[in-house]
Design a protein around this motif. Structure first.
Motif, PDB file in Angstrom:
ATOM      1  N   TYR A  75       0.844  -1.187   0.000  1.00 26.47           N
ATOM      2  CA  TYR A  75       0.000   0.000   0.000  1.00 26.47           C
ATOM      3  C   TYR A  75       0.882   1.241   0.000  1.00 26.47           C
ATOM      4  CZ  TYR A  75       0.949   0.199   5.063  1.00 26.47           C
ATOM      5  OH  TYR A  75       1.565   0.253   6.294  1.00 26.47           O
ATOM      6  N   ARG A 110      -2.606  -1.176  -4.174  1.00 32.43           N
ATOM      7  CA  ARG A 110      -4.052  -1.307  -4.320  1.00 32.43           C
ATOM      8  C   ARG A 110      -4.805  -0.342  -3.412  1.00 32.43           C
ATOM      9  NH1 ARG A 110      -5.166  -3.775  -8.807  1.00 32.43           N
ATOM     10  NH2 ARG A 110      -7.277  -4.109  -7.972  1.00 32.43           N
ATOM     11  N   THR A 111      -4.157   0.036  -2.324  1.00 30.98           N
ATOM     12  CA  THR A 111      -4.801   0.922  -1.356  1.00 30.98           C
ATOM     13  C   THR A 111      -3.824   1.995  -0.900  1.00 30.98           C
ATOM     14  OG1 THR A 111      -4.146  -0.468   0.531  1.00 30.98           O
ATOM     15  CG2 THR A 111      -6.288  -0.938  -0.481  1.00 30.98           C
ATOM     16  N   SER A 153      -7.995   3.214   5.423  1.00 27.31           N
ATOM     17  CA  SER A 153      -7.557   2.558   4.193  1.00 27.31           C
ATOM     18  C   SER A 153      -8.490   3.005   3.070  1.00 27.31           C
ATOM     19  CB  SER A 153      -7.602   1.039   4.341  1.00 27.31           C
ATOM     20  OG  SER A 153      -7.180   0.393   3.137  1.00 27.31           O
ATOM     21  N   ASP A 155      -9.384   2.334  -0.907  1.00 24.58           N
ATOM     22  CA  ASP A 155      -9.233   1.482  -2.085  1.00 24.58           C
ATOM     23  C   ASP A 155      -9.002   2.382  -3.303  1.00 24.58           C
ATOM     24  OD1 ASP A 155      -9.680  -0.223  -4.357  1.00 24.58           O
ATOM     25  OD2 ASP A 155     -10.799  -1.595  -3.071  1.00 24.58           O
ATOM     26  N   TRP A 157      -8.842   1.501  -6.424  1.00 28.00           N
ATOM     27  CA  TRP A 157      -9.366   0.971  -7.682  1.00 28.00           C
ATOM     28  C   TRP A 157     -10.884   0.835  -7.688  1.00 28.00           C
ATOM     29  CZ3 TRP A 157      -5.964   0.481 -11.640  1.00 28.00           C
ATOM     30  CH2 TRP A 157      -4.601   0.494 -11.308  1.00 28.00           C
ATOM     31  N   HIS A 158     -11.489   0.719  -6.511  1.00 28.18           N
ATOM     32  CA  HIS A 158     -12.933   0.491  -6.455  1.00 28.18           C
ATOM     33  C   HIS A 158     -13.572   1.370  -5.373  1.00 28.18           C
ATOM     34  CE1 HIS A 158     -11.083  -3.384  -7.779  1.00 28.18           C
ATOM     35  NE2 HIS A 158     -12.004  -3.264  -8.727  1.00 28.18           N
ATOM     36  N   ARG A 160     -15.905   2.151  -2.189  1.00 29.56           N
ATOM     37  CA  ARG A 160     -16.087   1.384  -0.958  1.00 29.56           C
ATOM     38  C   ARG A 160     -17.396   0.604  -1.005  1.00 29.56           C
ATOM     39  NH1 ARG A 160     -16.249   5.280   3.726  1.00 29.56           N
ATOM     40  NH2 ARG A 160     -18.473   5.343   3.301  1.00 29.56           N
TER      41      ARG A 160
END
Length: 220
Positions: A75, A110-111, A153, A155, A157-158, A160
């Protein structure tokens, strides 16, 4: 406000960012400053050194971070973000975070994670509602006495995903701060520690009628 957000480059911009950091936080002690040479190293080694520049080229916002690993998860950790007082509330903070996210994605993260003061309601709203990050851990006295922090945290890419709602945590609040009285703060602190210890995640903090309500969900 005309603003350009990009990676900072060169000693002059790194030094200006360091000066802004100390000015916004009011730091006088040299040990609390940000070394421009550290920013140079981060810039060249998968870190993020992002600035927001006004129309005259002045650095009016700044954030920096670095790659990190937790349990095999790569991360990006955002150590700090600051915006000059005159530019606060104009969307500069969000632009900085979005640019930092682009740098993080390029490293394979990713995060992104960072900490914030859970009692500062404006910060809570920005991190949880505006950006869509989720609080995953409570860190009491993170930097020493009276510096409780929530680790979030985000995300990269997406959006929540909602989880099963849990009973909220409610406390008195003024327009800026949750639990301003010492007795209320101690009670809130204990309840937050307990809730995070159970594995819940913090997804929102809302204000109404002199109260602040912390919204929790079961971790997915």
């Amino acid at each position: 406000m005309e603003v350009v957000v990009r990676e900072l480059d060169g000693a002059a911009e790194w030094t200006a960012a360091s000066a802004l950091y100390r000015s916004v936080f009011g730091y006088q002690q040299p040990e609390f400053g940000v070394n421009p040479r550290l920013l140079a190293a981060l810039r060249e080694n998968s870190g993020s050194v992002i600035g927001a520049l006004g129309s005259d080229g002045t650095v009016i916002g700044f954030c920096y971070g670095f790659a990190a690993v937790d349990g095999g998860e790569l991360y990006h950790y955002s150590q700090a973000a600051v915006v000059a007082p005159a530019a606060q509330g104009s969307g500069v903070g969000r632009q900085l975070k979005q640019a930092q996210a682009e740098v993080a994605r390029a490293t394979g993260a990713r995060t992104m994670r960072w900490t914030f003061d859970p009692y500062a309601l404006r910060n809570a709203h920005f991190n949880l509602a505006v950006l869509g990050a989720a609080g995953i851990r409570f860190r009491p006295d993170y930097y020493g006495d009276d510096t409780d922090r929530v680790l979030v945290s985000w995300d990269l890419w997406h959006a929540r995903k909602p989880g099963a709602p849990l009973p909220p945590v409610d406390t008195p609040a003024d327009s800026r701060i949750a639990a301003p009285r010492r007795s209320d703060r101690a009670a809130l602190r204990a309840r937050l520690r307990e809730r995070f210890a159970s594995g819940a995640r913090l997804t929102g903090v809302v204000q109404a009628s002199g109260r602040a309500t912390y919204l929790f969900e079961a971790a997915s």
